[in-house]
Structures are given as C-alpha cells and as structure tokens.
Write an enzyme that holds these catalytic residues in place. Sequence first.
Site, mmCIF file in Angstrom:
data_model
loop_
_atom_site.group_PDB
_atom_site.id
_atom_site.type_symbol
_atom_site.label_atom_id
_atom_site.label_comp_id
_atom_site.label_asym_id
_atom_site.label_seq_id
_atom_site.Cartn_x
_atom_site.Cartn_y
_atom_site.Cartn_z
ATOM 1 N N HIS A 144 12.062 -1.775 -4.259
ATOM 2 C CA HIS A 144 12.121 -1.844 -2.840
ATOM 3 C C HIS A 144 12.548 -3.065 -2.178
ATOM 4 O O HIS A 144 13.093 -3.128 -1.241
ATOM 5 C CB HIS A 144 10.679 -1.727 -2.434
ATOM 6 N N HIS B 222 5.545 -3.764 -1.971
ATOM 7 C CA HIS B 222 6.523 -3.707 -1.070
ATOM 8 C C HIS B 222 7.218 -5.121 -1.123
ATOM 9 O O HIS B 222 8.053 -5.269 -1.915
ATOM 10 C CB HIS B 222 6.084 -3.291 0.187
ATOM 11 N N GLU C 236 1.203 0.060 -4.908
ATOM 12 C CA GLU C 236 2.541 0.359 -3.657
ATOM 13 C C GLU C 236 3.057 -1.199 -3.306
ATOM 14 O O GLU C 236 2.927 -1.536 -2.167
ATOM 15 C CB GLU C 236 1.996 1.185 -2.526
#
Length: 289
Positions: free
Chosen positions: A223, A265, A263
């Site tokens: 990402h 980022h 998750e």
Amino acid sequence: MQEHVVADRSDGPYAITTGPDNALWFTLVHSGHIGRLVPGRQPTTHRLDPACGPTIITTGPDGALWFTEYQAHRIGRITTDGTISEFPLPTPGCGPFGIAAGPDGALWFTETAADRIGRITTEGRVSEFPLPVTGAFPSAITAGADGGMWFTLNQANAIGRIGMDGTIAVHPLPTEAAAPVGIAAGPDGALWFVEIAAGQIGRMTADGRVTEFPLPDRTARPHAITPGPGGDLWFTEWGGNRVGSITADGMIQVHDLPTPGSEPHGITLGPDGALWAALETGALARITR
C-alpha cells in the site's frame, strides 16, 4: 515490533508522517481527526468534520502539517499547536488524496475523481492541471530528485510526472493492471512505488525506465512506501498484515505484524530513528531492526 494504541478500532489510522516538531502526525480517516504522538507519551487528537475523510498528511514548507480531506474535497492545514485551516477546491467532487511538498514552496496533490493534479500555495491559492488520460485515479504523489512531482495513476497503470511549469508526462508500467498506489523518492535518485494489485515493488528512473520486484506473497496488496534508515525502502502489506523492506538492488525482507488483521496503511521514518506504520485497527506500529 511494538504496537501503540492511539484510537478506537473504528477510527481508522491511515497515513502517518514525522512533523517538524519531532512528533508523529497521523490521520484518522473514519472519525475525522488528526492525531499527534510523541514517542513515549500519550497521543492527542484534533477534531475535524467527522465526515471529511482525512487521508494523506505531510509536512509543508511553512512548518505546518498539510492533509487531504477526501470526502469533503478540501485541503487542510494544521499547525503544530493545533490551529486548523481548510481550503475548498475549485472542482466539485474531485476527491483529493495524495499530497506532498514541492521544490517550489507549494504543496502538490492528486484529485482522484477529476483526473487532475493540484497545487496549493501556503496562502491557500489553488491551481489545477488536467491529466492527458481519463479515469486514471491519480493517487500518491512525491517530489523527485529531478525537480518534478511524481505520482501514481492507479487505474491507468502508469506513473506520471508534472514539472513546475505544469508539463505532464505519463510512463506506462510493464505489468498489466498492476494498480500502483504509494510512491516515494529513493536515496538512489529513482522513484519507488508499490503495485497493490500485482504484489510487486517498482522502481522508475527519471527517464522512465522501470524495474519490478515481485513480493514473496503476490497477494499481499502493498500500500505505502517510504525511505528508511541505511538506504532501504520500507513498505506496508495491507493484505498480508506485514511490513517489508527492499534494498536498492531489489533484495526483499518481510516481517509479520503482531496483531492479525491489523490492516497497515501509511509508513514513515519516525523522529526516533524507527519505522512507524499506521494500522487501521487503531494503533501505530513501531518497527526496529
């Protein structure tokens, strides 16, 4: 690795940067806050419009932090003492996302839904530059060593460059549907980027030559990417729950995060010399070698 809880799981820490005050600044994309953490202390937050969707944050040339409001279609500014200013953009529904300081003393940003690159001065004057492609979804942006601003075109499968005179060049990627997202200038003078759909790290020279490095897990969905200590680039694997590093000659190492499904980022080099990643489940991860 150490995880530091900075928000509720529903707040969504998204992007992170080191500010001029030697603190970590981060966006809470779901709750509409800007957060600040001095390593070793308790975090503080600054409230925005709860629905504005703050996304990427960066240090500006004026010593303030600048950020995009993806849902409110504004550019925001926050001083290190917490004073907030917001600047509406001329194109309705443009969806600003990436933002970075340019060599001209202004901030440059992407408009994901309008196929434009924007420029805002520290006084709030905005200019917009149309891209030569449509439906490109321009995403992250960074200043290159060559004096231009480089950005990813997520849906056009390309990397773009805009000069300070507004001239735009587009460089297609060799891997079809790679969907580049994060981009950063490397210590070698090249641009390094992540291909979220292809599971690869890319490197592009200033004249557009591309090298791609497959990740061990091609489904990891990388990402964001940032320069780290020692000349390596560090990146997050949003789908793989990992962070990784890549050397200038393409050697890759990946490291599992301690909490499953966190998750990751944004990622940045912190004021303490460690890497810090924003975990959408409510924490910042500190990574040391």
